[in-house]
Design a protein around this motif. Sequence first.
Motif, PDB file in Angstrom:
ATOM      1  N   GLN A 281      -5.593   7.678  -9.358  1.00  0.00           N
ATOM      2  CA  GLN A 281      -4.747   7.278  -8.226  1.00  0.00           C
ATOM      3  C   GLN A 281      -4.827   8.332  -7.128  1.00  0.00           C
ATOM      4  O   GLN A 281      -5.009   9.517  -7.398  1.00  0.00           O
ATOM      5  CB  GLN A 281      -3.291   7.110  -8.683  1.00  0.00           C
ATOM      6  N   TRP A 286       0.439   6.589  -0.790  1.00  0.00           N
ATOM      7  CA  TRP A 286       1.863   6.302  -0.601  1.00  0.00           C
ATOM      8  C   TRP A 286       2.363   6.857   0.726  1.00  0.00           C
ATOM      9  O   TRP A 286       3.167   6.216   1.413  1.00  0.00           O
ATOM     10  CB  TRP A 286       2.685   6.897  -1.739  1.00  0.00           C
ATOM     11  N   PHE A 290       3.653   4.473   3.739  1.00  0.00           N
ATOM     12  CA  PHE A 290       5.036   4.516   4.207  1.00  0.00           C
ATOM     13  C   PHE A 290       5.100   4.360   5.723  1.00  0.00           C
ATOM     14  O   PHE A 290       5.936   3.616   6.252  1.00  0.00           O
ATOM     15  CB  PHE A 290       5.686   5.829   3.784  1.00  0.00           C
ATOM     16  N   GLN A 333      -3.289   0.417   1.764  1.00  0.00           N
ATOM     17  CA  GLN A 333      -2.875   1.775   1.414  1.00  0.00           C
ATOM     18  C   GLN A 333      -2.183   1.824   0.061  1.00  0.00           C
ATOM     19  O   GLN A 333      -2.368   2.767  -0.704  1.00  0.00           O
ATOM     20  CB  GLN A 333      -1.957   2.334   2.501  1.00  0.00           C
ATOM     21  N   VAL A 334      -1.418   0.802  -0.251  1.00  0.00           N
ATOM     22  CA  VAL A 334      -0.774   0.754  -1.573  1.00  0.00           C
ATOM     23  C   VAL A 334      -1.824   0.627  -2.658  1.00  0.00           C
ATOM     24  O   VAL A 334      -1.695   1.237  -3.746  1.00  0.00           O
ATOM     25  CB  VAL A 334       0.235  -0.405  -1.627  1.00  0.00           C
ATOM     26  N   ALA A 337      -3.117   3.901  -3.651  1.00  0.00           N
ATOM     27  CA  ALA A 337      -2.194   4.683  -4.466  1.00  0.00           C
ATOM     28  C   ALA A 337      -2.096   4.159  -5.898  1.00  0.00           C
ATOM     29  O   ALA A 337      -1.646   4.895  -6.783  1.00  0.00           O
ATOM     30  CB  ALA A 337      -0.808   4.689  -3.825  1.00  0.00           C
TER      31      ALA A 337
END
Length: 342
Positions: A281, A286, A290, A333-334, A337
Amino acid sequence: MTIDTLTDTVDATDTVDAAAGNSLDTTDAKPVGPVRFGRPRATAKPKRKLLPAPKKRPPVVRDGRWWTGIAVFTISALMMGFVIHVALLSAGQHYRDQLIAYGELRTGLAEAETPVGPLDVNGEIVAPGTPVALITSDAIGLNEVVLEGSSSAVLRSGPGHRRDTVMPGQAGTSVILGRQLGYGGPFSRLHRLAPGNELTITTGQTVAKYKVFGIRRTGDPLPAPLRAGQGRLELLTADGLPLYASGVLHIDAELITPVQETPARALATAALPAPERAMGQDPSGWFIGFFYAVFFLAAGLGTWWLWTTWGRRQAWVVGLPIMIFLGVLVCDQVMDALPNLI
């Protein structure tokens, strides 16, 4: 009766009727103004309003239950959008990247510039995302361009070669990682491989063929160590339910074509970054996600403001494309992660 008498009687009756008529018409009688001759005047018509006046709506009081419902609905919509992006929309990105990678690989093979080791033709470390091979399997319909590197960002575009292992066709174990569901799920049917199935990998050195001899999961015993001069291929993907991995699925295959020259390694296994290992990961995903989520929330508030001040249709036409674009960025982007094999 004489004619004179009848005449007097009729005249008296007309006089009484006329008097009675005059007495009845006095209530409805209207004064008669002067009679005007010539062209009659045009009477002024009332002006019509183009748009009706907006109706004032009474203020609506929102209690805590209403706001709780909105919050639950918003979170549910985001989660559903994430699943749709991972399972459907990301496949389009994968398809586009594979087309580009295939063109680059074809050109590199024709010009003999495809990397066959950790260094390229200029003596520099091969950049992550560089096309290095083509893997195919008729047994599961696999046909994917393999890229250098195995981070989440690289595995968006296709299977990735782990940089601390040899290239396919060389002596030693070559490890290739691929996603199970997201971004086209190139290794989604990997569990259907059976011992005896063949895999073909085209590199800048040769066309290597491998035969599957083992399928193992987390906790299963490792295969026997390689002897000197032997080649092996290990394919890795997530095991278990989609988006709910229970471990890592390993496919072991032995090289059945001649072993090619093996360059020296430039990266030791201990130095391989954690995001490039199986189920690795990238924590920075994250952080960036955000900020994209903040912009997504601002776009939602702006769309709501347009809804109340401008109109529903106008708000959807302007706000919906922006929210979809920002939503895709947040999901990307998630995914960085999350574990790289999902």
